[in-house]
Write a protein that holds these residues in place. Structure first.
Motif, PDB file in Angstrom:
ATOM      1  N   LEU A 146       0.823  -1.204   0.000  1.00  0.00           N
ATOM      2  CA  LEU A 146       0.000   0.000   0.000  1.00  0.00           C
ATOM      3  C   LEU A 146       0.862   1.260   0.000  1.00  0.00           C
ATOM      4  CD1 LEU A 146      -2.801  -1.071   2.509  1.00  0.00           C
ATOM      5  CD2 LEU A 146      -3.001  -0.838   0.018  1.00  0.00           C
ATOM      6  N   VAL A 147       1.899   1.257   0.830  1.00  0.00           N
ATOM      7  CA  VAL A 147       2.796   2.413   0.890  1.00  0.00           C
ATOM      8  C   VAL A 147       3.509   2.606  -0.446  1.00  0.00           C
ATOM      9  CG1 VAL A 147       4.895   3.341   1.958  1.00  0.00           C
ATOM     10  CG2 VAL A 147       3.119   2.292   3.387  1.00  0.00           C
ATOM     11  N   ASP A 148       3.971   1.500  -1.034  1.00  0.00           N
ATOM     12  CA  ASP A 148       4.676   1.586  -2.311  1.00  0.00           C
ATOM     13  C   ASP A 148       3.746   2.096  -3.406  1.00  0.00           C
ATOM     14  OD1 ASP A 148       7.137   0.854  -3.920  1.00  0.00           O
ATOM     15  OD2 ASP A 148       5.622  -0.350  -4.966  1.00  0.00           O
ATOM     16  N   SER A 149       2.499   1.625  -3.408  1.00  0.00           N
ATOM     17  CA  SER A 149       1.534   2.092  -4.401  1.00  0.00           C
ATOM     18  C   SER A 149       1.294   3.596  -4.266  1.00  0.00           C
ATOM     19  CB  SER A 149       0.222   1.325  -4.239  1.00  0.00           C
ATOM     20  OG  SER A 149      -0.746   1.787  -5.144  1.00  0.00           O
ATOM     21  N   TYR A 150       1.216   4.077  -3.035  1.00  0.00           N
ATOM     22  CA  TYR A 150       1.011   5.515  -2.802  1.00  0.00           C
ATOM     23  C   TYR A 150       2.209   6.320  -3.318  1.00  0.00           C
ATOM     24  CZ  TYR A 150       0.387   9.925  -0.313  1.00  0.00           C
ATOM     25  OH  TYR A 150       0.262  11.254  -0.001  1.00  0.00           O
ATOM     26  N   ARG A 151       3.393   5.832  -3.054  1.00  0.00           N
ATOM     27  CA  ARG A 151       4.601   6.548  -3.479  1.00  0.00           C
ATOM     28  C   ARG A 151       4.734   6.606  -4.995  1.00  0.00           C
ATOM     29  NH1 ARG A 151       9.128   4.057   0.731  1.00  0.00           N
ATOM     30  NH2 ARG A 151       8.532   5.327   2.561  1.00  0.00           N
ATOM     31  N   ARG A 152       4.191   5.616  -5.698  1.00  0.00           N
ATOM     32  CA  ARG A 152       4.340   5.547  -7.158  1.00  0.00           C
ATOM     33  C   ARG A 152       3.332   6.431  -7.899  1.00  0.00           C
ATOM     34  NH1 ARG A 152       7.222   1.053  -9.193  1.00  0.00           N
ATOM     35  NH2 ARG A 152       7.964  -0.350  -7.555  1.00  0.00           N
TER      36      ARG A 152
ATOM     37  N   ASN B 141       7.346  -3.844  -9.845  1.00  0.00           N
ATOM     38  CA  ASN B 141       5.970  -3.422  -9.544  1.00  0.00           C
ATOM     39  C   ASN B 141       5.399  -4.170  -8.348  1.00  0.00           C
ATOM     40  OD1 ASN B 141       5.998  -5.812 -11.142  1.00  0.00           O
ATOM     41  ND2 ASN B 141       3.825  -5.540 -11.596  1.00  0.00           N
ATOM     42  N   HIS B 142       6.163  -5.102  -7.768  1.00  0.00           N
ATOM     43  CA  HIS B 142       5.728  -5.844  -6.581  1.00  0.00           C
ATOM     44  C   HIS B 142       6.811  -5.712  -5.513  1.00  0.00           C
ATOM     45  CE1 HIS B 142       2.224  -7.448  -8.486  1.00  0.00           C
ATOM     46  NE2 HIS B 142       2.918  -8.055  -9.432  1.00  0.00           N
ATOM     47  N   VAL B 143       6.630  -4.778  -4.598  1.00  0.00           N
ATOM     48  CA  VAL B 143       7.671  -4.476  -3.623  1.00  0.00           C
ATOM     49  C   VAL B 143       7.980  -5.671  -2.731  1.00  0.00           C
ATOM     50  CG1 VAL B 143       6.020  -3.528  -1.949  1.00  0.00           C
ATOM     51  CG2 VAL B 143       8.412  -2.787  -1.894  1.00  0.00           C
ATOM     52  N   VAL B 144       6.987  -6.489  -2.390  1.00  0.00           N
ATOM     53  CA  VAL B 144       7.239  -7.651  -1.538  1.00  0.00           C
ATOM     54  C   VAL B 144       8.133  -8.652  -2.256  1.00  0.00           C
ATOM     55  CG1 VAL B 144       6.172  -9.575  -0.314  1.00  0.00           C
ATOM     56  CG2 VAL B 144       5.089  -7.327  -0.276  1.00  0.00           C
ATOM     57  N   ALA B 145       7.901  -8.846  -3.562  1.00  0.00           N
ATOM     58  CA  ALA B 145       8.764  -9.742  -4.328  1.00  0.00           C
ATOM     59  C   ALA B 145      10.204  -9.248  -4.327  1.00  0.00           C
ATOM     60  CB  ALA B 145       8.247  -9.866  -5.764  1.00  0.00           C
ATOM     61  N   ASP B 146      10.392  -7.931  -4.390  1.00  0.00           N
ATOM     62  CA  ASP B 146      11.743  -7.371  -4.332  1.00  0.00           C
ATOM     63  C   ASP B 146      12.432  -7.739  -3.020  1.00  0.00           C
ATOM     64  OD1 ASP B 146      11.303  -6.217  -6.771  1.00  0.00           O
ATOM     65  OD2 ASP B 146      10.911  -4.215  -5.992  1.00  0.00           O
ATOM     66  N   TRP B 147      11.717  -7.572  -1.915  1.00  0.00           N
ATOM     67  CA  TRP B 147      12.312  -7.863  -0.616  1.00  0.00           C
ATOM     68  C   TRP B 147      12.604  -9.355  -0.458  1.00  0.00           C
ATOM     69  CZ3 TRP B 147      14.405  -4.761   2.920  1.00  0.00           C
ATOM     70  CH2 TRP B 147      14.137  -3.395   2.832  1.00  0.00           C
ATOM     71  N   LEU B 148      11.724 -10.195  -0.941  1.00  0.00           N
ATOM     72  CA  LEU B 148      11.977 -11.638  -0.861  1.00  0.00           C
ATOM     73  C   LEU B 148      13.176 -12.024  -1.707  1.00  0.00           C
ATOM     74  CD1 LEU B 148       8.330 -13.028  -0.995  1.00  0.00           C
ATOM     75  CD2 LEU B 148       9.823 -12.879   0.990  1.00  0.00           C
ATOM     76  N   SER B 149      13.312 -11.392  -2.867  1.00  0.00           N
ATOM     77  CA  SER B 149      14.446 -11.673  -3.744  1.00  0.00           C
ATOM     78  C   SER B 149      15.765 -11.293  -3.078  1.00  0.00           C
ATOM     79  CB  SER B 149      14.275 -10.901  -5.056  1.00  0.00           C
ATOM     80  OG  SER B 149      15.359 -11.121  -5.926  1.00  0.00           O
ATOM     81  N   ARG B 150      15.766 -10.173  -2.365  1.00  0.00           N
ATOM     82  CA  ARG B 150      16.992  -9.708  -1.715  1.00  0.00           C
ATOM     83  C   ARG B 150      17.491 -10.676  -0.651  1.00  0.00           C
ATOM     84  NH1 ARG B 150      14.231  -3.837  -1.030  1.00  0.00           N
ATOM     85  NH2 ARG B 150      14.362  -3.207  -3.231  1.00  0.00           N
ATOM     86  N   GLY B 151      16.602 -11.497  -0.145  1.00  0.00           N
ATOM     87  CA  GLY B 151      17.010 -12.462   0.861  1.00  0.00           C
ATOM     88  C   GLY B 151      18.000 -13.495   0.349  1.00  0.00           C
ATOM     89  N   TYR B 152      18.146 -13.606  -0.979  1.00  0.00           N
ATOM     90  CA  TYR B 152      19.098 -14.559  -1.560  1.00  0.00           C
ATOM     91  C   TYR B 152      20.416 -13.909  -1.958  1.00  0.00           C
ATOM     92  CZ  TYR B 152      14.896 -17.430  -2.085  1.00  0.00           C
ATOM     93  OH  TYR B 152      13.742 -18.133  -1.851  1.00  0.00           O
ATOM     94  N   PHE B 153      20.476 -12.583  -1.914  1.00  0.00           N
ATOM     95  CA  PHE B 153      21.631 -11.892  -2.470  1.00  0.00           C
ATOM     96  C   PHE B 153      22.927 -12.226  -1.741  1.00  0.00           C
ATOM     97  CE2 PHE B 153      19.156  -8.116  -4.511  1.00  0.00           C
ATOM     98  CZ  PHE B 153      18.604  -9.009  -5.408  1.00  0.00           C
ATOM     99  N   ALA B 154      22.890 -12.335  -0.419  1.00  0.00           N
ATOM    100  CA  ALA B 154      24.124 -12.593   0.332  1.00  0.00           C
ATOM    101  C   ALA B 154      24.757 -13.904  -0.112  1.00  0.00           C
ATOM    102  CB  ALA B 154      23.830 -12.617   1.830  1.00  0.00           C
TER     103      ALA B 154
END
Length: 417
Positions: free
Chosen positions: A33-39, A304-317
């Motif tokens: 919701l916050v991300d949608s508002y910011r966009r 366009n899906h902020v939650v998917a971005d955060w889940l993806s970052r969990g693999y970066f390390a």
């Protein structure tokens, strides 16, 4: 164990599950919701693209598109030239200017006597106006239902979405790739689609017909004739189409990827809109990087899906530690689903690297083994990389504590996406 003890144990289990999954879900909703508002009101910036290029693989012609205006123009032109049959399937079909153009072209084809079949996903188009989704009877339209399990709510094979994007015209040309239908995708998103001619068109036609025949009875009378497709008289073994079919519990695309990654000896260049892999997939990539393969992953800086971005970052390390290079596409949404391996193997299609695509949805990916086509897709990758910011290991390890905390809290949502 007594009855009272059992009840206490069950209450404790329910509360634990509510916390483990409920809290991440609520946080994910709030973040969206916050991300949608910011966009609101923000427009993506221009990004580099490569012009359409055609490569011949035996008798199959493959044209690669990296800009929506180019592929839409050719798709609409193909529909306008149709003489016998049009097969059109999409996940998202917006009721905007571009969506209306496609609808008008399909209706016009049907009115001049062309046999027109359309499939779209009901869930993906819930927000599209019901008026747009009214079609004349001259079109045969299958709306893949929002909920397809019926009374068989326990049958996991009936929950997959139709995430495919296919167009086949007159057995002469076919289109497949990541592009949905809508005005924003025309100029604001970086995606990849291909046009095929020659024997491969029959494979795409059969993929459409198989889906139509598998699901037609839920939308039509029992007397409705199936869509019959003759067996191709010729085929090109270097060009194949892999289809995920949840109803039949068939998911070959994941196996295709892991097999190619395990065989890699020189380079693996992947572009994906959403990257939420399973453990085996991550281990295959990290093992390749550790044996000296140039492994690169290109993802959106902000999708366009902020939650998917955060889940993806969990693999970066884990990926960065193994030597995988991560590039983040800036200023626009990259929605492509492509990969090249060792300058000879390529896949382009509809499947993301996440659970929904690899073990959940109806998907289709083209696999090509050809050095010329691989060179064309590597050039596309280099162009995309020129618009990226590379994520370094030092930068990632120095990220804020609240970012680490958010990644940890959202981790339970990985199996759901």
């Amino acid at each position: 164990m007594s009855g009272a003890s059992m009840q206490r144990a069950l209450r404790w289990l329910r509360r634990t599950l509510a916390v483990v999954f409920g809290v991440p879900v609520l946080i994910g909703i709030a973040m969206s919701l916050v991300d949608s508002y910011r966009r609101r009101g923000k427009k993506p910036k221009p990004f580099p693209t490569t012009p359409p290029e055609t490569v011949e693989v035996g008798e199959v012609g493959i044209t690669t598109y990296t800009f929506g205006q180019d592929v839409y123009a050719d798709m609409l032109g193909a529909i306008g030239r149709a003489q016998r049959q049009v097969l059109f399937e999409t996940y998202i079909w917006k009721g905007d200017e571009v969506g209306e153009q496609f609808k008008a072209a399909l209706v016009a084809a049907a009115e001049r006597g062309v046999e027109v079949y359309c499939i779209y996903d009901g869930f993906a188009n819930l927000v599209v106006s019901p008026r747009f989704k009214r079609f004349p009877t001259s079109l045969k339209v299958l709306r893949y239902p929002v909920y397809g399990a019926g009374w068989r709510f326990f049958d996991l094979r009936r929950y997959g979405r139709d995430h495919r994007k296919i167009l086949v015209v007159d057995d002469t040309e076919g289109y497949v790739g990541g592009y949905n239908i809508g005005t924003a995708y025309e100029t604001e998103w970086r995606d990849t689609h291909v046009r095929v001619t020659g024997p491969a068109v029959q494979d795409l036609r059969r993929a459409f017909a198989d889906f139509w025949n598998l699901h037609r009875r839920r939308r039509f009378r029992a007397s409705e004739r199936p869509l019959l497709v003759e067996t191709a008289s010729a085929w090109e073994p270097r060009v194949r189409f892999h289809r995920n079919v949840p109803r039949l519990w068939m998911f070959p695309i994941r196996g295709m990827y892991i097999e190619a990654i395990n065989r890699a000896s020189r380079n693996i260049w992947m572009t994906h809109a959403y990257f939420i892999p399973d453990t085996d997939f991550v281990e295959a990539l990290t093992a390749a990087a550790r044996r000296g393969v140039d492994v690169r992953l290109l993802v959106p800086l902000k999708s366009n899906h902020v939650v998917a971005d955060w889940l993806s970052r969990g693999y970066f390390a884990q990926l960065l530690e193994a030597g995988v290079r991560i590039f983040r596409f800036k200023d626009a949404m990259v929605h492509a689903k492509t990969s090249t391996v060792d300058g000879s193997w390529v896949t382009v299609g509809t499947a993301n690297i996440d659970r929904l695509s690899l073990t959940g949805n109806y998907e289709i990916n083209m696999e090509v083994i050809d050095p010329d086509f691989a060179a064309a897709l590597e050039e596309v990758y280099r162009t995309d990389e020129s618009n990226c910011i590379e994520l370094t290991r030092g930068e990632w390890e120095a990220r804020d504590l609240h970012r680490r905390f958010t990644e940890m809290v959202l981790r339970p949502l990985r199996p759901l996406l």
